[in-house]
Design an enzyme around this catalytic site. Structure first.
Site, PDB file in Angstrom:
ATOM      1  N   ASP A   1      76.815  54.931  16.249  1.00  0.00           N
ATOM      2  CA  ASP A   1      78.180  55.441  16.406  1.00  0.00           C
ATOM      3  C   ASP A   1      78.249  56.360  17.620  1.00  0.00           C
ATOM      4  O   ASP A   1      77.348  57.176  17.854  1.00  0.00           O
ATOM      5  CB  ASP A   1      78.621  56.183  15.136  1.00  0.00           C
ATOM      6  CG  ASP A   1      80.133  56.366  15.075  1.00  0.00           C
ATOM      7  OD1 ASP A   1      80.770  55.729  14.234  1.00  0.00           O
ATOM      8  OD2 ASP A   1      80.676  57.150  15.904  1.00  0.00           O
TER       9      ASP A   1
ATOM     10  N   ASN B   1      85.880  52.498   5.501  1.00  0.00           N
ATOM     11  CA  ASN B   1      87.214  53.093   5.536  1.00  0.00           C
ATOM     12  C   ASN B   1      88.241  51.968   5.647  1.00  0.00           C
ATOM     13  O   ASN B   1      88.161  51.148   6.560  1.00  0.00           O
ATOM     14  CB  ASN B   1      87.336  54.041   6.734  1.00  0.00           C
ATOM     15  CG  ASN B   1      86.400  55.238   6.611  1.00  0.00           C
ATOM     16  OD1 ASN B   1      86.164  55.737   5.505  1.00  0.00           O
ATOM     17  ND2 ASN B   1      85.860  55.691   7.717  1.00  0.00           N
TER      18      ASN B   1
ATOM     19  N   HIS C   1      83.836  47.364   9.280  1.00  0.00           N
ATOM     20  CA  HIS C   1      82.505  47.882   9.593  1.00  0.00           C
ATOM     21  C   HIS C   1      82.050  48.787   8.465  1.00  0.00           C
ATOM     22  O   HIS C   1      82.866  49.411   7.786  1.00  0.00           O
ATOM     23  CB  HIS C   1      82.498  48.642  10.923  1.00  0.00           C
ATOM     24  CG  HIS C   1      83.580  49.669  11.033  1.00  0.00           C
ATOM     25  ND1 HIS C   1      84.886  49.351  11.307  1.00  0.00           N
ATOM     26  CD2 HIS C   1      83.550  51.017  10.864  1.00  0.00           C
ATOM     27  CE1 HIS C   1      85.622  50.454  11.321  1.00  0.00           C
ATOM     28  NE2 HIS C   1      84.833  51.474  11.043  1.00  0.00           N
TER      29      HIS C   1
ATOM     30  N   HIS D   1      79.768  52.087   7.721  1.00  0.00           N
ATOM     31  CA  HIS D   1      79.046  53.227   8.284  1.00  0.00           C
ATOM     32  C   HIS D   1      77.754  53.413   7.494  1.00  0.00           C
ATOM     33  O   HIS D   1      77.774  53.430   6.262  1.00  0.00           O
ATOM     34  CB  HIS D   1      79.855  54.520   8.141  1.00  0.00           C
ATOM     35  CG  HIS D   1      81.143  54.541   8.904  1.00  0.00           C
ATOM     36  ND1 HIS D   1      81.298  55.232  10.083  1.00  0.00           N
ATOM     37  CD2 HIS D   1      82.351  53.971   8.645  1.00  0.00           C
ATOM     38  CE1 HIS D   1      82.545  55.097  10.516  1.00  0.00           C
ATOM     39  NE2 HIS D   1      83.202  54.329   9.659  1.00  0.00           N
TER      40      HIS D   1
HETATM   41  P1  5GP Z   1      86.513  54.106  11.272  1.00  0.00           P
HETATM   42  O1  5GP Z   1      87.196  55.429  11.498  1.00  0.00           O
HETATM   43  O2  5GP Z   1      87.403  52.963  11.697  1.00  0.00           O
HETATM   44  O3  5GP Z   1      85.948  53.919   9.897  1.00  0.00           O
HETATM   45  O4  5GP Z   1      85.226  54.112  12.200  1.00  0.00           O
HETATM   46  C1  5GP Z   1      85.262  53.802  13.539  1.00  0.00           C
HETATM   47  C2  5GP Z   1      84.010  54.398  14.151  1.00  0.00           C
HETATM   48  O5  5GP Z   1      83.839  53.814  15.433  1.00  0.00           O
HETATM   49  C3  5GP Z   1      84.081  55.907  14.366  1.00  0.00           C
HETATM   50  O6  5GP Z   1      83.020  56.539  13.654  1.00  0.00           O
HETATM   51  C4  5GP Z   1      83.936  56.081  15.875  1.00  0.00           C
HETATM   52  O7  5GP Z   1      83.192  57.197  16.245  1.00  0.00           O
HETATM   53  C5  5GP Z   1      83.291  54.769  16.286  1.00  0.00           C
HETATM   54  N1  5GP Z   1      83.605  54.347  17.634  1.00  0.00           N
HETATM   55  C6  5GP Z   1      84.826  54.345  18.230  1.00  0.00           C
HETATM   56  N2  5GP Z   1      84.754  53.852  19.480  1.00  0.00           N
HETATM   57  C7  5GP Z   1      83.430  53.543  19.673  1.00  0.00           C
HETATM   58  C8  5GP Z   1      82.734  52.985  20.796  1.00  0.00           C
HETATM   59  O8  5GP Z   1      83.289  52.665  21.850  1.00  0.00           O
HETATM   60  N3  5GP Z   1      81.387  52.822  20.639  1.00  0.00           N
HETATM   61  C9  5GP Z   1      80.738  53.149  19.491  1.00  0.00           C
HETATM   62  N4  5GP Z   1      79.418  52.939  19.455  1.00  0.00           N
HETATM   63  N5  5GP Z   1      81.376  53.668  18.417  1.00  0.00           N
HETATM   64  C10 5GP Z   1      82.717  53.852  18.515  1.00  0.00           C
END
Ligand code: 5GP
Length: 113
Positions: free
Chosen positions: A29, A86, A99, A101
């Site tokens: 992340d 999420n 995805h 985590h």
């Molecule tokens: P969500 O909030 O949708 O459950 O998780 C999305 C995750 O993607 C977040 O933890 C955020 O930090 C991660 N993320 C967002 N943009 C990028 C990116 O460009 N590269 C990587 N490796 N992680 C990302």
């Protein structure tokens, strides 16, 4: 339009890859919330778990099996870890591409904030 994670899978956007096979990709992340914070996702875009269909059953099982294997590879099995999905606005979803985590390396709180 491709999702962020499809672009990462296509190597159009760089990421620190920790595991890859034909179906899933695991990356670090970019904004880690724990000493170990990895995202594992299907290479094909399924927006979120609420939109999964019966034909996604194998893929979802594979995703969880590989999440467990990646956690083991990262040394998290003994100390424990948390898997998080999420879903939607109230769930805190920010990237509309399913995805999981993988969070580890510290004590997690419950309930989550
Ligand atoms: P969500 O909030 O949708 O459950 O998780 C999305 C995750 O993607 C977040 O933890 C955020 O930090 C991660 N993320 C967002 N943009 C990028 C990116 O460009 N590269 C990587 N490796 N992680 C990302």
């Amino acid at each position: 339009m491709q999702t962020l994670f499809e672009k990462i899978a296509a190597r159009e956007i760089p990421a620190a890859i920790v595991y890859e096979d034909d179906l899933v990709l695991a990356i670090r992340d970019i904004n880690p919330q724990a000493p170990v914070h990895v995202l594992i996702f299907p290479k094909t875009a399924l927006p979120r778990i609420a939109e999964a269909k019966t034909e996604d059953t194998y893929l979802l099982g594979h995703l969880l099996m590989k999440a467990s294997e990646v956690a083991a590879t990262l040394g998290l099995t003994t100390g424990g870890y948390r898997l998080v999905i999420n879903n939607g606005a109230n769930g805190g979803e920010t990237v509309p591409h399913l995805h999981v985590h993988i969070l580890g390396g510290r004590q997690m709180a419950w309930p989550p904030g």
